[in-house]
Design a protein around this motif. Structure first.
Motif, PDB file in Angstrom:
ATOM      1  N   ILE A 136       6.445  -0.358   7.076  1.00 38.09           N
ATOM      2  CA  ILE A 136       5.159  -1.006   6.797  1.00 38.09           C
ATOM      3  C   ILE A 136       4.999  -2.237   7.687  1.00 38.09           C
ATOM      4  CG2 ILE A 136       3.735  -2.084   5.019  1.00 38.09           C
ATOM      5  CD1 ILE A 136       5.327  -0.498   2.934  1.00 38.09           C
ATOM      6  N   LYS A 137       6.044  -3.041   7.765  1.00 36.11           N
ATOM      7  CA  LYS A 137       5.991  -4.226   8.627  1.00 36.11           C
ATOM      8  C   LYS A 137       5.850  -3.823  10.084  1.00 36.11           C
ATOM      9  CE  LYS A 137       8.783  -7.122   5.528  1.00 36.11           C
ATOM     10  NZ  LYS A 137      10.022  -7.934   5.389  1.00 36.11           N
ATOM     11  N   MET A 138       6.535  -2.739  10.474  1.00 35.40           N
ATOM     12  CA  MET A 138       6.428  -2.254  11.854  1.00 35.40           C
ATOM     13  C   MET A 138       4.977  -1.938  12.202  1.00 35.40           C
ATOM     14  SD  MET A 138       7.592   1.456  13.303  1.00 35.40           S
ATOM     15  CE  MET A 138       6.328   2.165  12.239  1.00 35.40           C
ATOM     16  N   LEU A 139       4.286  -1.246  11.289  1.00 32.90           N
ATOM     17  CA  LEU A 139       2.908  -0.857  11.556  1.00 32.90           C
ATOM     18  C   LEU A 139       2.012  -2.077  11.681  1.00 32.90           C
ATOM     19  CD1 LEU A 139       0.927   1.499  11.844  1.00 32.90           C
ATOM     20  CD2 LEU A 139       0.607   1.439   9.359  1.00 32.90           C
ATOM     21  N   PHE A 140       2.161  -3.032  10.772  1.00 40.13           N
ATOM     22  CA  PHE A 140       1.341  -4.237  10.818  1.00 40.13           C
ATOM     23  C   PHE A 140       1.673  -5.078  12.047  1.00 40.13           C
ATOM     24  CE2 PHE A 140       0.295  -3.232   6.464  1.00 40.13           C
ATOM     25  CZ  PHE A 140      -0.976  -3.772   6.306  1.00 40.13           C
ATOM     26  N   HIS A 141       2.954  -5.253  12.354  1.00 41.53           N
ATOM     27  CA  HIS A 141       3.331  -6.036  13.533  1.00 41.53           C
ATOM     28  C   HIS A 141       2.799  -5.392  14.809  1.00 41.53           C
ATOM     29  CE1 HIS A 141       6.962  -8.194  11.450  1.00 41.53           C
ATOM     30  NE2 HIS A 141       5.784  -8.504  10.936  1.00 41.53           N
TER      31      HIS A 141
ATOM     32  N   VAL B 221       1.078 -15.407  -7.488  1.00 41.49           N
ATOM     33  CA  VAL B 221      -0.099 -14.628  -7.862  1.00 41.49           C
ATOM     34  C   VAL B 221       0.023 -13.242  -7.252  1.00 41.49           C
ATOM     35  CG1 VAL B 221      -2.601 -14.461  -7.729  1.00 41.49           C
ATOM     36  CG2 VAL B 221      -1.518 -16.700  -7.991  1.00 41.49           C
ATOM     37  N   GLY B 222      -0.073 -12.219  -8.083  1.00 41.21           N
ATOM     38  CA  GLY B 222       0.117 -10.852  -7.601  1.00 41.21           C
ATOM     39  C   GLY B 222      -1.027 -10.379  -6.725  1.00 41.21           C
ATOM     40  N   THR B 223      -0.770  -9.301  -6.003  1.00 39.40           N
ATOM     41  CA  THR B 223      -1.778  -8.674  -5.147  1.00 39.40           C
ATOM     42  C   THR B 223      -2.622  -7.719  -5.974  1.00 39.40           C
ATOM     43  OG1 THR B 223      -0.272  -8.779  -3.247  1.00 39.40           O
ATOM     44  CG2 THR B 223      -2.132  -7.268  -3.089  1.00 39.40           C
ATOM     45  N   SER B 224      -3.925  -7.828  -5.880  1.00 43.27           N
ATOM     46  CA  SER B 224      -4.818  -6.935  -6.622  1.00 43.27           C
ATOM     47  C   SER B 224      -4.869  -5.569  -5.929  1.00 43.27           C
ATOM     48  CB  SER B 224      -6.222  -7.526  -6.700  1.00 43.27           C
ATOM     49  OG  SER B 224      -6.809  -7.602  -5.406  1.00 43.27           O
ATOM     50  N   TRP B 225      -5.227  -4.545  -6.708  1.00 49.06           N
ATOM     51  CA  TRP B 225      -5.358  -3.204  -6.130  1.00 49.06           C
ATOM     52  C   TRP B 225      -6.445  -3.165  -5.065  1.00 49.06           C
ATOM     53  CZ3 TRP B 225      -2.069   0.716  -6.641  1.00 49.06           C
ATOM     54  CH2 TRP B 225      -1.169   0.690  -7.713  1.00 49.06           C
ATOM     55  N   LYS B 226      -7.506  -3.936  -5.279  1.00 48.27           N
ATOM     56  CA  LYS B 226      -8.605  -3.960  -4.311  1.00 48.27           C
ATOM     57  C   LYS B 226      -8.144  -4.526  -2.974  1.00 48.27           C
ATOM     58  CE  LYS B 226     -13.334  -5.700  -3.740  1.00 48.27           C
ATOM     59  NZ  LYS B 226     -14.424  -6.509  -4.372  1.00 48.27           N
ATOM     60  N   ARG B 227      -7.397  -5.646  -3.032  1.00 47.65           N
ATOM     61  CA  ARG B 227      -6.916  -6.258  -1.788  1.00 47.65           C
ATOM     62  C   ARG B 227      -5.876  -5.361  -1.111  1.00 47.65           C
ATOM     63  NH1 ARG B 227      -3.067 -11.053  -0.516  1.00 47.65           N
ATOM     64  NH2 ARG B 227      -3.846 -11.712   1.522  1.00 47.65           N
ATOM     65  N   ALA B 228      -5.010  -4.741  -1.907  1.00 44.17           N
ATOM     66  CA  ALA B 228      -3.997  -3.857  -1.337  1.00 44.17           C
ATOM     67  C   ALA B 228      -4.661  -2.658  -0.659  1.00 44.17           C
ATOM     68  CB  ALA B 228      -3.041  -3.390  -2.427  1.00 44.17           C
TER      69      ALA B 228
ATOM     70  N   TRP C  49      -4.957   0.979   3.262  1.00 41.56           N
ATOM     71  CA  TRP C  49      -5.542   2.318   3.305  1.00 41.56           C
ATOM     72  C   TRP C  49      -5.283   3.006   4.640  1.00 41.56           C
ATOM     73  CZ3 TRP C  49      -9.023   4.103   6.850  1.00 41.56           C
ATOM     74  CH2 TRP C  49      -9.692   3.154   7.627  1.00 41.56           C
ATOM     75  N   SER C  50      -5.334   2.236   5.720  1.00 45.92           N
ATOM     76  CA  SER C  50      -5.121   2.843   7.038  1.00 45.92           C
ATOM     77  C   SER C  50      -3.687   3.330   7.192  1.00 45.92           C
ATOM     78  CB  SER C  50      -5.457   1.845   8.144  1.00 45.92           C
ATOM     79  OG  SER C  50      -4.667   0.669   8.008  1.00 45.92           O
ATOM     80  N   GLY C  51      -2.711   2.526   6.732  1.00 44.36           N
ATOM     81  CA  GLY C  51      -1.314   2.951   6.819  1.00 44.36           C
ATOM     82  C   GLY C  51      -1.040   4.176   5.976  1.00 44.36           C
ATOM     83  N   THR C  52      -1.629   4.222   4.765  1.00 47.36           N
ATOM     84  CA  THR C  52      -1.465   5.397   3.906  1.00 47.36           C
ATOM     85  C   THR C  52      -2.065   6.633   4.560  1.00 47.36           C
ATOM     86  OG1 THR C  52      -1.562   3.976   1.949  1.00 47.36           O
ATOM     87  CG2 THR C  52      -1.941   6.332   1.621  1.00 47.36           C
TER      88      THR C  52
ATOM     89  N   PRO D  71      11.553   9.161   6.182  1.00 44.20           N
ATOM     90  CA  PRO D  71      11.576   7.770   5.698  1.00 44.20           C
ATOM     91  C   PRO D  71      10.355   6.963   6.131  1.00 44.20           C
ATOM     92  CG  PRO D  71      13.723   8.389   6.563  1.00 44.20           C
ATOM     93  CD  PRO D  71      12.779   9.487   6.931  1.00 44.20           C
ATOM     94  N   ILE D  72       9.872   7.222   7.355  1.00 38.11           N
ATOM     95  CA  ILE D  72       8.685   6.515   7.841  1.00 38.11           C
ATOM     96  C   ILE D  72       7.455   6.974   7.068  1.00 38.11           C
ATOM     97  CG2 ILE D  72       7.323   5.960   9.884  1.00 38.11           C
ATOM     98  CD1 ILE D  72      10.183   5.065  10.138  1.00 38.11           C
ATOM     99  N   VAL D  73       7.316   8.292   6.911  1.00 35.74           N
ATOM    100  CA  VAL D  73       6.144   8.842   6.230  1.00 35.74           C
ATOM    101  C   VAL D  73       6.087   8.384   4.781  1.00 35.74           C
ATOM    102  CG1 VAL D  73       5.042  10.979   5.465  1.00 35.74           C
ATOM    103  CG2 VAL D  73       6.025  10.840   7.757  1.00 35.74           C
ATOM    104  N   VAL D  74       7.213   8.451   4.083  1.00 35.46           N
ATOM    105  CA  VAL D  74       7.250   8.028   2.679  1.00 35.46           C
ATOM    106  C   VAL D  74       6.867   6.557   2.547  1.00 35.46           C
ATOM    107  CG1 VAL D  74       8.791   7.632   0.715  1.00 35.46           C
ATOM    108  CG2 VAL D  74       8.903   9.791   1.974  1.00 35.46           C
ATOM    109  N   SER D  75       7.355   5.731   3.446  1.00 39.14           N
ATOM    110  CA  SER D  75       7.025   4.304   3.413  1.00 39.14           C
ATOM    111  C   SER D  75       5.528   4.086   3.598  1.00 39.14           C
ATOM    112  CB  SER D  75       7.810   3.565   4.498  1.00 39.14           C
ATOM    113  OG  SER D  75       7.432   2.210   4.548  1.00 39.14           O
ATOM    114  N   PHE D  76       4.926   4.764   4.569  1.00 38.37           N
ATOM    115  CA  PHE D  76       3.491   4.617   4.800  1.00 38.37           C
ATOM    116  C   PHE D  76       2.687   5.071   3.571  1.00 38.37           C
ATOM    117  CE2 PHE D  76       3.593   4.994   9.740  1.00 38.37           C
ATOM    118  CZ  PHE D  76       4.186   3.749   9.792  1.00 38.37           C
ATOM    119  N   VAL D  77       3.054   6.205   2.997  1.00 42.64           N
ATOM    120  CA  VAL D  77       2.298   6.774   1.881  1.00 42.64           C
ATOM    121  C   VAL D  77       2.404   5.901   0.635  1.00 42.64           C
ATOM    122  CG1 VAL D  77       2.142   8.746   0.314  1.00 42.64           C
ATOM    123  CG2 VAL D  77       2.477   9.125   2.763  1.00 42.64           C
ATOM    124  N   LEU D  78       3.573   5.295   0.418  1.00 48.65           N
ATOM    125  CA  LEU D  78       3.787   4.479  -0.781  1.00 48.65           C
ATOM    126  C   LEU D  78       3.442   3.005  -0.564  1.00 48.65           C
ATOM    127  CD1 LEU D  78       7.189   5.896  -2.096  1.00 48.65           C
ATOM    128  CD2 LEU D  78       4.878   6.472  -2.865  1.00 48.65           C
TER     129      LEU D  78
END
Length: 807
Positions: free
Chosen positions: A593-598, A621-628, A633-636, A659-666
């Protein structure tokens, strides 16, 4: 008519209570004010008449305010209650302006071969020779390990590098393996450094009595931060330093760049409350800049120009930093004993996180962090980096050599220097002063980002700042070590793009292997076919080697915990290793996930896309579902499409990519779940991800929690409080130096403010009011003198008054 005067009396009584007049006296005073106003032969606004009479009585000084909001600071603010004016409260020392101008910023290829420094030692210190030998050893180890691994990679390829994408994959692999090899050998060096417990080249850090003429400034640069947390850190550090008996040498400065009007007022009130609580007038100062030029580096430079002449050293904090008084005294003594040290950087411990993500990072920093910081010290010695906070700096040298210019050109390579700390360390070293990392000094603390998205938000800012370092690589006169550190800073985020490209090319190669018919006789008259040969044993060796390089430092970190007898501080041996296994599991999920964002950060920064440097979210303060969903969405989608394509075309390769695919999907549910404090607390109850600061809290962290538990009496809306509350209004105006004018624009804004209330004003209008004491006072009187209920309701006058804690 009686009802009208009853409302007038109630309004006046509330005001008198608010300024701290005792109940019996306040009733008498209210009756006297109303009687005076009633006796005037005037049919105008009765409330206005009553306020005028109250002002006349207060101006004579006959009324004793028994319960002012602040005992000491109230003396300067009380003359401004119901009286127009400004000034009177000194929140900062007298100015002693000096120049701090950038110099020697020549960039170009010629600079690359220039080794001239501003100061050249006739006889280099012994540590420089040792550092040269150590870095040569590091280079040899990295080159050898990378060469061997790259050779194995070439052999493991089906076409031995002869296919279309294989040469590019080998190049990307070599760069990535060299990158992780540097980290591996740094951890190995750190492991043996900690085992030896002694480095003869490191400066001695001992607790001694500070010389009488030494003065140290403790700086807290802030920007729209959580006010309670900032001043709780100030109070904890102040009280800890007070216990050492060396407080007389230190002054504290809260240097604000805040542009949020509500937070601005809260900062002023918090400063007043903490000053009163600590009896720290003349020791704790507050200054807010009118213009946020060059962000944090400009904030520090502004302090140096105004008051730097008064101090020999300054200790720079972050908004969430805390340090022990003993650590501050030791650092000061070390600087005194080593006049060639320009910057002494500590290795702060991560503390106080409650979210699951924050606790995972916090645990990792405690178990593995000492290994890497000790390793950095081993390679760098006196050529270390400055991390921007939790460090002590020699002020005169900093002012003379570390001023930063605005780079020519547009971002990302031009404009203001964003990641200023590495550059300042390079300039300090260029001037002949040493920069050291004190990896084993205790008593230095910070807080890590609480969520994955907050860490990525910070990384995006750092990525743009670090990309400028590629250009500064050509800065004239800096030493080779800092040139390498500039490239290293850019590589932190460039490695993500390299990794992404490597995986993408691997996937394309796997698809092409299936879709393109192989050519076994590439030459027209070849006697023998050329078969693509796959050597799984070599691939397995390479995989095992990579896993060792990635995970052996973690085992060594745990081993050091065991031999120090500190496993109980992490919940015991069993829970320590369970936490490590879970940390590795989560790291495997987070890394792609960090790889994709970086990769996106680095790519868009290269295209010139700028990013705003806003305040960080430091609370749990937790992350809301809307912000997540907005960020993930693009990574998923990429994970689902990528994984489905590989599974259909080349199922055998899907296992390697899974491992890469599972990380992106989750990524979306993982980001939300790990941001929850409830999840972090659940793991804590099981004894997982515990740290020594939780099982055996330090005195400074206890002081911090006690300070946070005390009420600073801060309002929900700072601006509304500055308009309505007499003490807040008077105190804020007492901090302003210019009276302000009431021209047509200000008169129009006064009418508009009374008409629409605080909700109808823009931020720029609110800031204009707060910067103009005459306008602010006029609105204050206008709200209290309003005879109708409309204005009071717009400003929520009665509801706000009832919420005042001192009524």
């Amino acid at each position: 008519m009686d009802k009208v005067w009853y409302e007038v009396e109630k309004r006046i009584l509330l005001y008198i209570w608010a300024i701290g007049v005792v109940p019996i006296t306040s009733l008498k005073l209210a009756v006297e004010v109303v009687n005076r106003a009633f006796s005037r032969k005037d049919d105008s606004n009765p409330v206005k008449k009553a306020v005028e009479e109250l002002q006349a009585i207060l101006s004579k000084g006959d009324v004793t305010i028994r319960h002012p909001r602040w005992r000491r600071l109230g003396e300067a603010a009380s003359p401004l209650i119901l009286t127009e004016g400004c000034g009177g409260t000194a929140s900062a020392p007298p100015l002693k302006r000096v120049s701090m101008a950038p110099k020697g910023f020549e960039l170009g290829l010629r600079s690359l071969f220039s080794t001239n420094r501003e100061v050249v030692d006739e006889k280099p210190p012994l540590w420089e020779r040792a550092a040269g030998r150590r870095r040569f050893l590091l280079t040899v180890l990295v080159v050898i390990s990378t060469s061997v691994a790259t050779s194995i990679m070439g052999v493991a390829m089906p076409h031995k590098g002869g296919a279309l994408l294989e040469p590019l994959m080998i190049i990307a692999f070599a760069a990535l393996f060299a990158w992780i090899s540097v980290g591996f050998w740094t951890a190995i060096a750190g492991f043996f450094t900690i085992l030896r417990r002694f480095d003869r080249f490191a400066p001695k850090i001992e607790l001694k009595e500070i010389s009488p003429d030494v003065r140290v400034a403790v700086l807290f640069p802030i920007f729209n931060e959580e006010t309670e947390r900032v001043f709780a850190g100030v109070e904890a550090t102040y009280r800890s330093l007070e216990k050492t008996g060396e407080l007389e040498h230190f002054d504290f400065f809260v240097l604000s760049d805040t542009n949020n009007p509500d937070i601005w007022i809260s900062e002023e009130l918090a400063w007043a409350e903490v000053c009163e609580r600590l009896n720290a007038l003349g020791k704790l100062f507050y200054r807010r800049r009118w213009r946020n030029t060059k962000k944090k580096s400009g904030n520090i430079s502004d302090f140096c120009r105004r008051w730097g002449k008064d101090y020999r050293y300054m200790v720079v904090f972050d908004a969430d930093s805390v340090m022990s008084g003993e650590a501050l005294v030791k650092m000061t003594c070390a600087m005194e004993a080593n006049p060639k040290i320009g910057i002494l950087q500590t290795a702060p411990k991560a503390v106080r996180r409650r979210t699951l993500y924050g606790r995972i990072q916090q645990f990792a920093s405690h178990v593995y962090g000492p290994l890497f910081t000790a390793g950095l010290h081993f390679w760098q010695l006196g050529d270390a980096q400055y991390w921007g906070h939790n460090a002590i700096i020699r002020v005169e040298a900093f002012m003379k050599h570390c001023a930063l210019p605005k780079l020519p050109g547009k971002p990302p390579l031009g404009g203001e220097i964003l990641s200023h700390d590495f550059v300042e360390a390079a300039l300090m070293r260029r001037a002949g002063f040493e920069v050291w990392l004190s990896h084993d000094l205790s008593g230095s603390y910070e807080e890590v980002p609480p969520t994955l998205l907050e860490e990525l938000s910070r990384d995006r800012r750092w990525c743009q700042g670090n990309l400028q370092h590629v250009r500064l690589f050509l800065l004239k006169g800096i030493i080779p070590t800092h040139r390498f550190l500039f490239l290293n800073g850019a590589m932190i985020y460039g490695s993500g793009l390299l990794w992404f490209c490597f995986i993408l090319m691997s996937s394309l190669e796997a698809i092409l292997e299936v879709l393109i018919e192989p050519v076994y006789f590439p030459a027209e008259y070849a006697l023998f076919p050329q078969w693509p040969v796959w050597y799984p044993q070599w691939a397995l060796i390479l995989l095992v080697t990579t896993l060792i390089i990635l995970f052996l430092p973690k085992l060594l970190g745990a081993f050091l915990v065991l031999i120090k007898g500190e496993a109980r501080l992490f919940g015991g041996v069993r829970r320590l290793f369970m936490s490590m296994i879970l940390e590795v599991f989560f790291s495997i999920l987070f890394a792609p996930i960090k790889m994709l964002f970086h990769s996106k950060f680095f790519f868009f920064a290269l295209l010139g896309q700028q990013v705003a440097w806003g305040p960080q979210e430091r609370s749990d303060v937790g992350t809301s579902w809307k912000r997540a969903l907005r960020f993930h969405w693009s990574g998923t989608s990429i994970g689902l499409l990528w994984g489905a394509l590989i599974l259909i075309v080349n199922p055998s390769f899907f296992l390697w990519l899974s491992p890469i695919v599972v990380s992106f999907v989750l990524s979306l549910p993982l980001s939300v779940w790990t941001s929850r404090a409830t999840a972090g607390e659940a793991f804590k109850r099981k004894g997982l991800f515990l740290t020594p600061e939780e099982t055996r809290p330090s005195r400074e962290l206890d002081l911090l929690e006690k300070a946070l538990s005390k009420d600073l009496r801060l309002p929900e809306s700072g601006f509304r409080s500055a308009v309505l509350e007499p003490w807040v209004n008077a105190f804020h105006r007492s901090l302003l130096r210019k009276k302000g004018r009431m021209l047509k624009r200000e008169e129009n804004l006064l009418s508009r403010a009374l008409e629409v209330g605080p909700g109808g004003l823009s931020r720029s209008e609110v800031m204009m009011i707060l910067k103009n004491p005459s306008l602010l006072f006029a609105i204050h009187r206008g709200v209290w003198e309003a005879s109708g209920n409309d204005i009071g309701e717009r400003w929520m006058l009665l509801g706000t008054v009832r919420a005042w804690p001192y009524i």
